[in-house]
Design an enzyme around this catalytic site. Structure first.
Site, PDB file in Angstrom:
ATOM      1  N   GLU A  58      55.342-101.417 -13.287  1.00 46.98           N
ATOM      2  CA  GLU A  58      54.278-102.054 -12.512  1.00 46.98           C
ATOM      3  C   GLU A  58      54.329-101.616 -11.047  1.00 46.98           C
ATOM      4  O   GLU A  58      53.288-101.335 -10.429  1.00 46.98           O
ATOM      5  CB  GLU A  58      54.405-103.576 -12.588  1.00 46.98           C
ATOM      6  CG  GLU A  58      54.358-104.131 -14.001  1.00 46.98           C
ATOM      7  CD  GLU A  58      55.719-104.358 -14.617  1.00 46.98           C
ATOM      8  OE1 GLU A  58      55.932-105.429 -15.203  1.00 46.98           O
ATOM      9  OE2 GLU A  58      56.575-103.439 -14.512  1.00 46.98           O
ATOM     10  N   ALA A 160      73.240 -84.342 -42.753  1.00 49.91           N
ATOM     11  CA  ALA A 160      72.619 -83.149 -43.339  1.00 49.91           C
ATOM     12  C   ALA A 160      73.171 -83.004 -44.746  1.00 49.91           C
ATOM     13  O   ALA A 160      74.374 -83.193 -44.970  1.00 49.91           O
ATOM     14  CB  ALA A 160      72.939 -81.909 -42.508  1.00 49.91           C
ATOM     15  N   ASP A 206      86.250 -81.783 -39.493  1.00 51.01           N
ATOM     16  CA  ASP A 206      85.314 -80.936 -38.746  1.00 51.01           C
ATOM     17  C   ASP A 206      85.752 -80.631 -37.323  1.00 51.01           C
ATOM     18  O   ASP A 206      85.213 -79.713 -36.706  1.00 51.01           O
ATOM     19  CB  ASP A 206      83.932 -81.603 -38.701  1.00 51.01           C
ATOM     20  CG  ASP A 206      83.311 -81.761 -40.084  1.00 51.01           C
ATOM     21  OD1 ASP A 206      83.799 -81.090 -41.023  1.00 51.01           O
ATOM     22  OD2 ASP A 206      82.367 -82.548 -40.220  1.00 51.01           O
TER      23      ASP A 206
END
Length: 369
Positions: A58, A160, A206
């Site tokens: 605003e 994935a 990983d």
């Protein structure tokens, strides 16, 4: 109200919602807010909340409008604030500018506002209407609403997988199932969340870095659920803990020497106990919520994703499906845990979106409640 007036309200509120989206990743834990000032069909000015701690939507719009705001209508996607926080109350700026009417998409559930902004404006003689495109505004700021209502962050599950539903082969290999374009989208997701959550199995298998490349508007805290504090000191996460925050969530059964080892390396060690993985997960999420983390990205593996689903904490899903088939009954599926006994009980997505990304298919959507 004349139908043509209602159409004008919808038109300008639609524009305000589009403006609000521009703040994604930059304004949290504040809500995304957009604002348009107009007189009938005539546009005057616009603004949006651009960054946490900076001017609200605003105020941005009123600064641009100047004297042209006097007697005009201000459209805003959330009830104007009426308290001093990082910035002064927006209601004071609106009253000082001479705005004649305020149209808000929805009331702000924040306890220090919660209708107070509307009452303050009405007491000053300003006409206030609430509810134009309310459902769209609530959907836009669903993470903000969850954080306020439940004290938990919005949980985004990402994985994935191959066409036959595997996130790794039977040997545990998972790089790379998805293509480069899909991985770019993942980096964009990482760059707008407060935390990225994985289990120790994924950290070990990983050795991920879990950073956004290139960087996004936020730097996500890397969170590892590792009950025994066994995360290797040689892992990328631990080696970079002084550069990008790492929280290792352990139980009280974790050896003290390993907790000290991780702390000395720059990690924060958070002790969370519970009777089950889902219970420990819920308590960890509650802690992140207390830290006002609004969005958390869960990147796996399957046991952690399963715990998230079993706990009913997944709010949004992003799945990358590669046109590959790896096969194997011992190959890993995305979501472990208890699961659901019948198809009828399974969760579904609301208005799921699917698009082609390189050779992959990208499916995303919010979980139906």
């Amino acid at each position: 109200m004349d139908p043509s007036d209602a159409a004008v309200d919808v038109q300008w509120m639609g524009r305000a919602l589009l403006l609000a989206e521009r703040g994604e990743g930059s304004v949290e834990p504040n809500p995304m807010v957009g604002c348009v000032i107009a007189r009938g069909n005539a546009f005057i000015a616009e603004g949006w909340h651009q960054r946490f701690g900076q001017a609200h939507a605003e105020v941005e719009a009123l600064r641009t409008a100047g004297e042209a705001a006097r007697g005009a209508t201000l459209y805003v996607t959330l009830e104007p604030c009426c308290h001093h926080g990082q910035t002064p109350p927006c209601t004071e700026a609106i009253m000082a500018a001479g705005i004649a009417r305020v149209v808000a998409a929805q009331q702000d559930p924040f306890p220090r506002v919660a209708g107070g902004g509307v009452r303050q404006l009405q007491a000053a003689g300003i006409v206030v209407d609430v509810g134009v495109l309310e459902s769209a505004a609530r959907a836009l700021n669903a993470p903000y609403h969850k954080l306020l209502a439940r004290g938990r962050p919005w949980v985004i599950a990402k994985w994935a997988m191959t066409l036959d539903g595997k996130i790794a082969s039977r040997s545990g290999e998972s790089r790379w199932i998805s293509g480069e374009l899909s991985r770019q989208i993942v980096h964009m997701l990482r760059g707008r969340v407060d935390a990225i959550l994985i289990g120790r199995g994924t950290a070990c298998a990983d050795d991920p870095l879990l950073t956004a490349r290139p960087p996004g508007p936020r730097i996500a805290t890397r969170v590892v659920l590792d009950s025994r504090a066994a995360l290797s000191s040689d892992s990328q996460l631990v080696r970079t803990a002084r550069e990008v925050p790492v929280i290792v969530v352990v139980t009280s059964a974790a050896p003290l020497e390993d907790r000290h080892r991780l702390t000395k390396a720059g990690c924060e060690v958070l002790v969370v106990d519970g009777a089950s993985p889902s219970e420990r997960l819920e308590r960890a999420l509650a802690e992140l919520g207390q830290r006002r983390m609004t969005n958390v990205l869960v990147e796996g593996g399957s046991r952690l994703l399963g715990a998230c689903w079993d706990a009913g904490e997944v709010d949004e899903v992003h799945v990358f499906i590669a046109p590959r088939l790896v096969g194997g009954q011992d190959a890993i599926s995305p979501v472990a845990g208890r699961g659901w006994p019948t198809i009828a009980q399974a969760h579904s997505l609301v208005d799921p979106q699917c698009e082609r990304v390189g050779d992959d298919f990208y499916v995303r959507g919010r979980v139906a409640r």
